[in-house]
Design an enzyme around this catalytic site. Structure first.
Site, PDB file in Angstrom:
ATOM      1  N   LYS A 197      26.206  27.149 -10.970  1.00 29.87           N
ATOM      2  CA  LYS A 197      26.279  26.378  -9.613  1.00 29.87           C
ATOM      3  C   LYS A 197      25.698  27.535  -8.641  1.00 29.87           C
ATOM      4  CE  LYS A 197      29.110  23.069  -7.158  1.00 29.87           C
ATOM      5  NZ  LYS A 197      28.296  21.805  -7.698  1.00 29.87           N
ATOM      6  N   GLU A 257      20.867  14.873 -15.072  1.00 28.60           N
ATOM      7  CA  GLU A 257      21.939  14.489 -14.164  1.00 28.60           C
ATOM      8  C   GLU A 257      21.252  13.939 -12.783  1.00 28.60           C
ATOM      9  OE1 GLU A 257      24.278  17.874 -13.765  1.00 28.60           O
ATOM     10  OE2 GLU A 257      22.480  19.107 -13.333  1.00 28.60           O
TER      11      GLU A 257
END
Length: 285
Positions: free
Chosen positions: A146, A178
């Site tokens: 992330k 995603e």
């Protein structure tokens, strides 16, 4: 005045300062988490912190803090209630711009708060279905980290807005990965499908909770490759994220999904999710 956390101190937001040579600023050499707190309680806090450690290991930053204590205190200093905490850790600053870095460099730690909605008290009727576009996934191949280098995400989100949509769903080598800021689900004949975990997607904490809730409640799920045709012919499509929970997608690329209405399995998952959230806030989880 908002209180933020910077390098072991709680300070007023307008007093927080970071070096212009910080590698997070110069190179995006940093990772982050966004963690919801409801009534002062961290939502899936352990799972968020486990993902943070995965990201830190992935870019070889070594740092140890009592994150739970720090973030809980930050939320309290900002009035408690329902807040999301943004936590960013960069490799730090060497006082100059250089691609090479010293392994002894001290990381820069920053955290701040933003208000979030308390969805469980609003009910499913308050959740509007959204529209989305499908566009090329331009990101690097370690999306499981992330990292703060979100320029590709920003560009596709702007593309979505310019098309009158709310979210961008990304596709790579013919397969959906995603959204720009969310995970993806679809429903076909009563089965919940979501793209397989890999380095190409971020293992969302809300994604994992949805799969857990489905398993406990006897709802079948599969982690599979999803192509464009499969997505567009789904009975339902959802997105999920920590601050938005689970949201129905009713239109993609200007085509209605099923009948363009929020689906029954989404309503069931919303009920299960908000019940879990309510139990957490009341000390039952």
């Amino acid at each position: 005045m908002e209180t933020v956390y910077l390098n072991d101190k709680f300070v007023a937001a307008d007093q927080a300062q970071v070096s212009v040579f910080d590698r997070g600023f110069l190179f995006g050499d940093s990772v982050y988490e966004v963690i919801p707190f409801y009534q002062g309680q961290g939502f899936r806090l352990d799972e968020h912190l486990a993902r943070l450690e995965h990201s830190l290991r992935g870019i070889q930053i070594s740092i140890a803090r009592d994150w739970k204590a720090i973030l809980t205190e930050l939320v309290a200093k900002n009035g408690g209630g329902n807040l999301s905490v943004y936590l960013q850790i960069s490799r730090g600053s060497s006082g100059q711009r250089s691609h090479a870095y010293d392994e002894q460099m001290q990381p820069t730690v920053f955290a701040c708060c933003n208000p979030i909605r308390d969805i469980y008290d609003e009910g499913p009727d308050s959740i509007a279905g959204i529209s989305a576009i499908v566009t090329a996934d331009l990101r690097w191949h370690r999306c499981d980290i992330k990292a703060t280098g979100l320029l590709p995400n920003i560009l596709v989100m702007q593309q979505a807005r310019q098309a009158g949509a709310t979210e961008a769903l990304m596709i790579r080598d013919g397969l959906l990965t995603e959204g720009a800021s969310c995970n993806l689900f679809m429903v076909d004949k009563g089965v919940i499908y979501t793209p397989k975990r890999s380095s190409e997607i971020l293992g969302g904490t809300t994604r994992e909770l949805i799969l857990e809730l489905a398993a406990v409640n006897g709802i079948p799920t599969q982690e599979v490759d999803i192509d464009y045709d499969h997505l567009m012919n789904a009975d339902e499509v959802w997105i999920s994220s920590s601050t938005r929970a689970v949201v129905p997608v009713i239109k993609i690329d200007d085509q209605l999904i099923a009948d363009g209405k929020k689906g029954p399995l989404w309503a069931r998952m919303f009920e299960l999710f908000t019940r879990y959230q309510r139990d957490l806030m009341q000390g039952g989880v």
